[in-house]
Design an enzyme around this catalytic site. Structure first.
Site, PDB file in Angstrom:
ATOM      1  N   CYS A 276       0.799  -1.227   0.000  1.00  0.00           N
ATOM      2  CA  CYS A 276       0.000   0.000   0.000  1.00  0.00           C
ATOM      3  C   CYS A 276       0.829   1.273   0.000  1.00  0.00           C
ATOM      4  CB  CYS A 276      -0.927  -0.015   1.217  1.00  0.00           C
ATOM      5  SG  CYS A 276      -2.007  -1.454   1.235  1.00  0.00           S
TER       6      CYS A 276
ATOM      7  N   CYS B 205       4.755  -4.470   9.485  1.00  0.00           N
ATOM      8  CA  CYS B 205       5.704  -3.355   9.453  1.00  0.00           C
ATOM      9  C   CYS B 205       5.993  -2.856  10.875  1.00  0.00           C
ATOM     10  CB  CYS B 205       5.156  -2.229   8.588  1.00  0.00           C
ATOM     11  SG  CYS B 205       3.631  -1.502   9.233  1.00  0.00           S
TER      12      CYS B 205
END
Length: 168
Positions: free
Chosen positions: A111, A130
């Site tokens: 994204c 992440c």
């Protein structure tokens, strides 16, 4: 565009300053609008940095899709997060992670925009989950949502069939 300045041994690459040419240009290269190489198969090897990942066009392998589906479910349970109420969001993100797993060897966040995906994979900051997700439960992709999030659904499960149908 790639151009050579005759007699000076210089090469200019779209928007960059001129620099000494490492070798004569023997064929044409393809560039994106940002000056990045799209294809290195027609370039002089010295003009293109050597890359080690395998690039495959098209859909992710079913194996990678299943690996990323299982990972997503397990991580959602472990982190007490939930998938988006719109399962289409979950399906697209899982598919993007699987594509990056196939092409880059790691589930790089699909994204975000990266100037150099290989460098990002090596750094690890945006590999799923992440650092913002691991540290603060902040998922930019909306794959892992805390219960207080307005977009959080009640599911921590998505089937392979759902992913395939929602991303077809």
């Amino acid at each position: 565009m790639l151009s050579s300045v005759a007699g000076m041994g210089l090469v200019a690459v779209s928007g960059s300053s001129t620099s000494p040419a490492p070798a004569p240009i023997s064929s044409l290269a393809s560039f994106s609008s940002h000056g990045n190489f799209l294809s290195s198969s027609l370039c002089v090897p010295d003009l293109v940095p050597k890359r080690t990942w395998k690039v495959r066009a098209g859909e992710p392998s079913e194996k990678s899709l299943e690996v990323m589906r299982k990972f997503s479910e397990q991580y959602a349970r472990r982190s007490d997060t939930f998938f988006c109420v719109d399962k289409g969001v979950t399906a697209v993100v899982v598919k993007g992670l699987a594509e990056h797993k196939d092409t880059l060897g790691a589930p790089l966040c699909p994204c975000r925009h990266y100037d150099d995906k290989v460098a990002e994979v090596q750094q690890g900051f945006w590999n799923c989950p992440c650092v913002p997700m691991r540290e603060r439960k902040e998922c930019h992709c909306m794959l892992f949502l805390t219960p207080e999030n307005d977009f959080a659904g009640e599911d921590q499960h998505i089937s392979l069939k759902e992913i395939q149908e929602l991303t077809a």
